[in-house]
Scaffold this active site. Sequence first.
Site, PDB file in Angstrom:
ATOM      1  CB  THR A   1      -5.318  -2.348   8.682  1.00 48.42           C
ATOM      2  OG1 THR A   1      -5.807  -3.551   8.064  1.00 48.42           O
ATOM      3  CG2 THR A   1      -4.830  -1.397   7.618  1.00 48.42           C
TER       4      THR A   1
ATOM      5  CE  LYS B   1     -14.040 -15.240   3.221  1.00 51.58           C
ATOM      6  NZ  LYS B   1     -15.414 -14.852   3.555  1.00 51.58           N
TER       7      LYS B   1
ATOM      8  CG  HIS C   1     -19.216  -9.453   6.370  1.00 53.29           C
ATOM      9  ND1 HIS C   1     -19.087  -9.431   7.735  1.00 53.29           N
ATOM     10  CD2 HIS C   1     -17.969  -9.242   5.869  1.00 53.29           C
ATOM     11  CE1 HIS C   1     -17.806  -9.228   8.045  1.00 53.29           C
ATOM     12  NE2 HIS C   1     -17.110  -9.112   6.937  1.00 53.29           N
TER      13      HIS C   1
ATOM     14  CG  ASN D   1     -14.806  -9.298  -1.178  1.00 56.83           C
ATOM     15  OD1 ASN D   1     -13.924  -8.605  -1.693  1.00 56.83           O
ATOM     16  ND2 ASN D   1     -15.027  -9.309   0.118  1.00 56.83           N
TER      17      ASN D   1
ATOM     18  CG  ASP E   1      -1.777   1.087   1.477  1.00 55.79           C
ATOM     19  OD1 ASP E   1      -1.636   2.099   0.772  1.00 55.79           O
ATOM     20  OD2 ASP E   1      -2.656   0.967   2.351  1.00 55.79           O
TER      21      ASP E   1
ATOM     22  CD  GLU F   1     -19.455 -13.595   4.454  1.00 53.85           C
ATOM     23  OE1 GLU F   1     -20.164 -12.723   3.959  1.00 53.85           O
ATOM     24  OE2 GLU F   1     -18.218 -13.654   4.276  1.00 53.85           O
TER      25      GLU F   1
ATOM     26  CD  GLU G   1     -13.686  -2.217  -1.131  1.00 56.05           C
ATOM     27  OE1 GLU G   1     -12.939  -2.114  -0.148  1.00 56.05           O
ATOM     28  OE2 GLU G   1     -14.007  -3.314  -1.612  1.00 56.05           O
TER      29      GLU G   1
ATOM     30  CG  HIS H   1     -14.483  -4.451   5.353  1.00 53.85           C
ATOM     31  ND1 HIS H   1     -15.316  -5.034   4.425  1.00 53.85           N
ATOM     32  CD2 HIS H   1     -14.256  -5.392   6.296  1.00 53.85           C
ATOM     33  CE1 HIS H   1     -15.554  -6.280   4.790  1.00 53.85           C
ATOM     34  NE2 HIS H   1     -14.932  -6.525   5.924  1.00 53.85           N
TER      35      HIS H   1
HETATM   36  N1  LIG Z   1     -10.276 -12.210   3.035  1.00 53.95           N
HETATM   37  C1  LIG Z   1     -11.041 -11.971   4.052  1.00 53.95           C
HETATM   38  O1  LIG Z   1     -11.515 -12.869   4.658  1.00 53.95           O
HETATM   39  C2  LIG Z   1     -11.310 -10.548   4.495  1.00 53.95           C
HETATM   40  C3  LIG Z   1     -11.705 -10.296   5.788  1.00 53.95           C
HETATM   41  C4  LIG Z   1     -11.914  -8.975   6.200  1.00 53.95           C
HETATM   42  C5  LIG Z   1     -11.761  -7.935   5.278  1.00 53.95           C
HETATM   43  N2  LIG Z   1     -11.405  -8.229   3.993  1.00 53.95           N
HETATM   44  C6  LIG Z   1     -11.245  -7.140   3.015  1.00 53.95           C
HETATM   45  O2  LIG Z   1     -10.310  -6.209   3.504  1.00 53.95           O
HETATM   46  C7  LIG Z   1     -10.632  -4.901   3.032  1.00 53.95           C
HETATM   47  C8  LIG Z   1     -10.623  -3.964   4.202  1.00 53.95           C
HETATM   48  O3  LIG Z   1      -9.370  -4.039   4.859  1.00 53.95           O
HETATM   49  P1  LIG Z   1      -8.806  -2.810   5.707  1.00 53.95           P
HETATM   50  O4  LIG Z   1      -9.821  -2.320   6.634  1.00 53.95           O
HETATM   51  O5  LIG Z   1      -7.485  -3.242   6.200  1.00 53.95           O
HETATM   52  O6  LIG Z   1      -8.728  -1.661   4.629  1.00 53.95           O
HETATM   53  P2  LIG Z   1      -7.612  -1.114   3.649  1.00 53.95           P
HETATM   54  O7  LIG Z   1      -6.635  -2.118   3.253  1.00 53.95           O
HETATM   55  O8  LIG Z   1      -8.381  -0.454   2.550  1.00 53.95           O
HETATM   56  O9  LIG Z   1      -6.892  -0.019   4.555  1.00 53.95           O
HETATM   57  C9  LIG Z   1      -7.649   1.048   5.116  1.00 53.95           C
HETATM   58  C10 LIG Z   1      -6.888   2.383   4.973  1.00 53.95           C
HETATM   59  O10 LIG Z   1      -5.737   2.350   5.818  1.00 53.95           O
HETATM   60  C11 LIG Z   1      -4.567   2.669   5.072  1.00 53.95           C
HETATM   61  N3  LIG Z   1      -3.489   1.961   5.742  1.00 53.95           N
HETATM   62  C12 LIG Z   1      -3.199   0.641   5.709  1.00 53.95           C
HETATM   63  N4  LIG Z   1      -2.221   0.343   6.563  1.00 53.95           N
HETATM   64  C13 LIG Z   1      -1.846   1.523   7.145  1.00 53.95           C
HETATM   65  C14 LIG Z   1      -0.879   1.874   8.127  1.00 53.95           C
HETATM   66  N5  LIG Z   1      -0.137   0.953   8.736  1.00 53.95           N
HETATM   67  N6  LIG Z   1      -0.757   3.178   8.451  1.00 53.95           N
HETATM   68  C15 LIG Z   1      -1.546   4.110   7.902  1.00 53.95           C
HETATM   69  N7  LIG Z   1      -2.510   3.842   6.991  1.00 53.95           N
HETATM   70  C16 LIG Z   1      -2.649   2.554   6.624  1.00 53.95           C
HETATM   71  C17 LIG Z   1      -4.901   2.257   3.669  1.00 53.95           C
HETATM   72  O11 LIG Z   1      -4.136   2.952   2.723  1.00 53.95           O
HETATM   73  C18 LIG Z   1      -6.370   2.617   3.572  1.00 53.95           C
HETATM   74  O12 LIG Z   1      -6.492   3.993   3.307  1.00 53.95           O
HETATM   75  C19 LIG Z   1     -11.976  -4.989   2.365  1.00 53.95           C
HETATM   76  O13 LIG Z   1     -11.808  -4.939   0.973  1.00 53.95           O
HETATM   77  C20 LIG Z   1     -12.498  -6.349   2.803  1.00 53.95           C
HETATM   78  O14 LIG Z   1     -13.345  -6.936   1.838  1.00 53.95           O
HETATM   79  C21 LIG Z   1     -11.163  -9.496   3.601  1.00 53.95           C
END
Ligand SMILES: NC(=O)c1ccc[n+]([C@@H]2O[C@H](COP(=O)([O-])OP(=O)(O)OC[C@H]3O[C@@H](n4cnc5c(N)ncnc54)[C@H](O)[C@@H]3O)[C@@H](O)[C@H]2O)c1
Length: 391
Positions: A132, A144, A249, A154, A46, A246, A75, A265
């Site tokens: 995160t 997944k 969700h 998704n 990222d 879920e 997203e 999210h």
């Molecule tokens: N595979 C799965 O089972 C599963 C489970 C939960 C969520 N997800 C997916 O994950 C996504 C959401 O993940 P998220 O909440 O981590 O969001 P994200 O990855 O979009 O990150 C959220 C924000 O934080 C920023 N960011 C990331 N790390 C940072 C850091 N260390 N310092 C400062 N900023 C940082 C990113 O640039 C973004 O703006 C969704 O698309 C969701 O569908 C998947």
Amino acid sequence: MEVTERELSFGTTRVPYHYGADRLPELVAATIRQLPDADAVLLVSDRRVRDHAQTLAALLARHLRVETYALDAVEAQKTLPSVQAILEYATERRLSRRSVILAMGGGTVGNIAGLAAALLYRGTRLVHAPTTPVAAFDAVVSVKQGVNLPAGKNLCGTYFTPTLIICDLRWLSTVPRSGLRTGLAEMAKNILVAVPHRRDSFTTALAELDRRPLAALRDLLEIGIEAKQPHLLDDPHERRGALVFEYGHTVGHAIEFASAGAVGHGEAVAWGMRVAAEVSRRTRGLDLECVETHHQLTAALGLPEPSERFRTIDRAAVLRALTADNKRGYAACEPDEVLMVLLDGPGRPARDETGRPLVPVPVALAMDAFDRVAGATRSEPVSRPTTGVLR
Ligand SMILES: NC(=O)c1ccc[n+]([C@@H]2O[C@H](COP(=O)([O-])OP(=O)(O)OC[C@H]3O[C@@H](n4cnc5c(N)ncnc54)[C@H](O)[C@@H]3O)[C@@H](O)[C@H]2O)c1
């Protein structure tokens, strides 16, 4: 904080998960040990975590060739073209079947790079480096990998197990405080559906995030693993019992998608849980105490008042996204119904006769509950959805 080495089990596959704080050299050493034959690593990160990524890349480069690729974790970028761009870069940079994709970022980057790893040469090794709370405590405790399609979230992806997960909790400390708390909504969900007895530890850790952030993050990570691990051991593809995760969700994804990411999210899932609790109250007799627990947990996450937040959410777009939910087909469901995880009580999801925790819910009822959570007085008929912004 020392490195803890755990092992996650996805069915019969075991994945080491090493986490600690300020112990990057040890995490890199673990990575190299796990991948002795790797000829290169493509670090997909990222853009927002550039500093963390540069430090990690420099340490890795002492042992093997490192190529880097940065993307915006939004997203709207969680798409197949983003996956293809990584694949093309990987082949341009001559990654081989012995190379590794290391996904560093939140769930967005984890999912995009995870899908790229699954597709490159029909599967190259994947290392997750979550930055995160959503990613570290929830998304990486899942195999997944997926991206969005124009119709919804998704909708396109696969199951692909990482070789290793590493997390320096210090990475999470640069997530803005507001994002950190709302991101923990997935954890609140895991408390409600899987480990209600861990509620106090969860709220204590939340309260201590400011005073002792790294220890609080470690406690939260461990609660996350405790909640998900038993389900993923039995159901690694999350198609049966693990569908409990879920919860929140169905409507949450619709809110997230409809808002084009303006509602993140975690926050979207929190609202989705409030809607699911309302539907559970009406259809399953969920008691008011449990509904109240939902309110308390979302309040502990520091979310705004729903009436304020929902004003920015396009109701008609939520309705459209709801009908494209990716759980469709897991169980019988009429075109005007949507499959939801509902609760009979804390840690007691409602199950169908096959044991799956999914219940068909009329879309009209789900939207009525959505309106109630939003503080609106009445719902619109499903056949003639309103357009524009929910008032
Ligand atoms: N595979 C799965 O089972 C599963 C489970 C939960 C969520 N997800 C997916 O994950 C996504 C959401 O993940 P998220 O909440 O981590 O969001 P994200 O990855 O979009 O990150 C959220 C924000 O934080 C920023 N960011 C990331 N790390 C940072 C850091 N260390 N310092 C400062 N900023 C940082 C990113 O640039 C973004 O703006 C969704 O698309 C969701 O569908 C998947």
